[in-house]
Design a protein around this motif. Structure first.
Motif, PDB file in Angstrom:
ATOM      1  N   ALA A  86       0.847  -1.191   0.000  1.00  0.00           N
ATOM      2  CA  ALA A  86       0.000   0.000   0.000  1.00  0.00           C
ATOM      3  C   ALA A  86       0.875   1.231   0.000  1.00  0.00           C
ATOM      4  CB  ALA A  86      -0.904   0.002   1.234  1.00  0.00           C
ATOM      5  N   VAL A  87       0.510   2.216  -0.824  1.00  0.00           N
ATOM      6  CA  VAL A  87       1.248   3.470  -0.900  1.00  0.00           C
ATOM      7  C   VAL A  87       0.250   4.610  -0.782  1.00  0.00           C
ATOM      8  CG1 VAL A  87       3.071   2.532  -2.362  1.00  0.00           C
ATOM      9  CG2 VAL A  87       1.055   3.526  -3.411  1.00  0.00           C
ATOM     10  N   SER A  88       0.747   5.749  -0.421  1.00  0.00           N
ATOM     11  CA  SER A  88      -0.129   6.907  -0.314  1.00  0.00           C
ATOM     12  C   SER A  88      -0.552   7.384  -1.696  1.00  0.00           C
ATOM     13  CB  SER A  88       0.586   8.039   0.419  1.00  0.00           C
ATOM     14  OG  SER A  88       1.612   8.576  -0.394  1.00  0.00           O
ATOM     15  N   LEU A  89      -1.630   8.144  -1.720  1.00  0.00           N
ATOM     16  CA  LEU A  89      -2.116   8.675  -2.984  1.00  0.00           C
ATOM     17  C   LEU A  89      -1.060   9.540  -3.639  1.00  0.00           C
ATOM     18  CD1 LEU A  89      -4.365   9.158  -5.035  1.00  0.00           C
ATOM     19  CD2 LEU A  89      -5.217  11.002  -3.569  1.00  0.00           C
ATOM     20  N   LEU A  90      -0.339  10.339  -2.857  1.00  0.00           N
ATOM     21  CA  LEU A  90       0.694  11.206  -3.411  1.00  0.00           C
ATOM     22  C   LEU A  90       1.810  10.391  -4.044  1.00  0.00           C
ATOM     23  CD1 LEU A  90       1.701  14.077  -3.780  1.00  0.00           C
ATOM     24  CD2 LEU A  90       2.796  13.927  -1.528  1.00  0.00           C
ATOM     25  N   GLU A  91       2.239   9.315  -3.360  1.00  0.00           N
ATOM     26  CA  GLU A  91       3.288   8.457  -3.916  1.00  0.00           C
ATOM     27  C   GLU A  91       2.809   7.783  -5.196  1.00  0.00           C
ATOM     28  OE1 GLU A  91       5.696   6.994   0.043  1.00  0.00           O
ATOM     29  OE2 GLU A  91       3.795   6.026  -0.478  1.00  0.00           O
ATOM     30  N   TYR A  92       1.558   7.380  -5.183  1.00  0.00           N
ATOM     31  CA  TYR A  92       0.995   6.737  -6.357  1.00  0.00           C
ATOM     32  C   TYR A  92       0.960   7.697  -7.544  1.00  0.00           C
ATOM     33  CZ  TYR A  92      -2.311   4.076  -9.219  1.00  0.00           C
ATOM     34  OH  TYR A  92      -2.913   3.386 -10.235  1.00  0.00           O
ATOM     35  N   GLN A  93       0.555   8.952  -7.274  1.00  0.00           N
ATOM     36  CA  GLN A  93       0.517   9.953  -8.344  1.00  0.00           C
ATOM     37  C   GLN A  93       1.912  10.247  -8.867  1.00  0.00           C
ATOM     38  OE1 GLN A  93      -1.661  13.007  -6.164  1.00  0.00           O
ATOM     39  NE2 GLN A  93      -3.447  12.710  -7.487  1.00  0.00           N
ATOM     40  N   VAL A  94       2.879  10.341  -7.953  1.00  0.00           N
ATOM     41  CA  VAL A  94       4.260  10.588  -8.372  1.00  0.00           C
ATOM     42  C   VAL A  94       4.770   9.447  -9.244  1.00  0.00           C
ATOM     43  CG1 VAL A  94       6.644  10.773  -7.555  1.00  0.00           C
ATOM     44  CG2 VAL A  94       4.833  12.073  -6.424  1.00  0.00           C
ATOM     45  N   ALA A  95       4.436   8.215  -8.847  1.00  0.00           N
ATOM     46  CA  ALA A  95       4.858   7.058  -9.641  1.00  0.00           C
ATOM     47  C   ALA A  95       4.262   7.105 -11.038  1.00  0.00           C
ATOM     48  CB  ALA A  95       4.459   5.767  -8.931  1.00  0.00           C
ATOM     49  N   LEU A  96       2.972   7.475 -11.108  1.00  0.00           N
ATOM     50  CA  LEU A  96       2.329   7.585 -12.422  1.00  0.00           C
ATOM     51  C   LEU A  96       2.963   8.673 -13.267  1.00  0.00           C
ATOM     52  CD1 LEU A  96      -1.484   7.160 -11.618  1.00  0.00           C
ATOM     53  CD2 LEU A  96       0.045   5.524 -12.723  1.00  0.00           C
ATOM     54  N   LEU A  97       3.267   9.813 -12.639  1.00  0.00           N
ATOM     55  CA  LEU A  97       3.901  10.909 -13.366  1.00  0.00           C
ATOM     56  C   LEU A  97       5.273  10.514 -13.878  1.00  0.00           C
ATOM     57  CD1 LEU A  97       2.894  13.957 -11.124  1.00  0.00           C
ATOM     58  CD2 LEU A  97       2.062  13.425 -13.422  1.00  0.00           C
ATOM     59  N   ARG A  98       6.027   9.796 -13.054  1.00  0.00           N
ATOM     60  CA  ARG A  98       7.349   9.354 -13.487  1.00  0.00           C
ATOM     61  C   ARG A  98       7.251   8.368 -14.647  1.00  0.00           C
ATOM     62  NH1 ARG A  98      10.068   8.351  -7.493  1.00  0.00           N
ATOM     63  NH2 ARG A  98      10.583  10.548  -7.067  1.00  0.00           N
ATOM     64  N   GLN A  99       6.273   7.473 -14.548  1.00  0.00           N
ATOM     65  CA  GLN A  99       6.072   6.525 -15.639  1.00  0.00           C
ATOM     66  C   GLN A  99       5.701   7.239 -16.926  1.00  0.00           C
ATOM     67  OE1 GLN A  99       3.171   3.524 -14.775  1.00  0.00           O
ATOM     68  NE2 GLN A  99       3.331   2.537 -16.760  1.00  0.00           N
TER      69      GLN A  99
END
Length: 235
Positions: free
Chosen positions: A49-62
């Protein structure tokens, strides 16, 4: 006297669709309520489980990596096109400066070797020799039967030609040719083929673009026909 109480009507539950619609309409919601971010979890691909912010950052990096790859591909294509244009420019100059068929053939061979990294170049015209210079490029007309499909379709062939074609074009070096491009030369007074061979089996593969080769064939055929007419007085 006790008053009779009225029944309490339960409030309708908020649906996921309503929550999603509200967040979409209020993108700054978590800016005003940052404390909620620490309480939100979203399943990750690996099960953690990751925070919403971490998830968004991961998507942006991808997304950023994908865009960078696309940009790198576009830059590489642009560089390849620049090299092709430069090579074609040099080849055109060599053909324009040629005054004889021999000089024209030499210009084509040297241009493809020097500016396109070609390993083997063969020109063959299917007609009797009309000039003593570079008589090796003129062969009897019946040899055109070997390349009937290419000449009839007027479209370059890319891949691994038939063994009979390779032996005719490259003779003793035929076994070393892994892939080849056959470019038809079709002019009113000149019919032939330009063969470009490589030891690399992947250099000329089916599916490779043929536009450049087709334009090359038109250029070579038209210029050599003019030079041949000038030499023989047939123009």
């Amino acid at each position: 006297m006790r008053q009779k109480s009225c029944p309490v009507t339960p409030e309708p539950a908020v649906t996921e669709e309503q929550v999603a619609a509200y967040l979409a309409a209020n993108p700054v919601f978590f800016v005003h309520h940052p404390e909620l971010l620490s309480r939100l979890t979203i399943p990750h691909e690996c099960g953690e489980a990751v925070s919403l912010l971490e998830y968004q950052v991961a998507l942006l990096r991808q997304t950023n990596r994908s865009l960078e790859r696309q940009l790198d591909n576009l830059v590489q294509i642009a560089r390849d096109n620049d090299r092709l244009l430069e090579g074609m420019h040099r080849l055109i100059l060599a053909l324009l400066q040629a005054e004889t068929v021999a000089e024209g053939v030499a210009g084509i061979e040297e241009g493809l070797w020097n500016h396109f990294g070609v390993e083997r170049v063969v020109l063959r015209f299917f007609q009797p020799c009309k000039t003593s210079a570079r008589a090796d490029v003129f062969v009897p007309a019946y040899h055109a039967d070997l390349f009937q499909d290419v000449l009839e379709t007027r479209e370059p062939y890319i891949g691994s030609p038939a063994s009979s074609q390779l032996e005719f074009l490259f003779s003793s070096e035929a076994d070393g040719i892994g892939s080849c491009a056959l470019v038809p030369l079709r002019q009113p007074d000149l019919i032939g083929v330009l063969a470009i061979g490589s030891r690399d089996r992947q250099r000329f593969y089916p599916g490779l673009g043929k536009v450049f080769l087709a334009r090359l064939g038109e250029l070579v055929g038209a210029r050599l026909e003019n030079l041949l007419q000038a030499e023989t007085g047939d123009g």
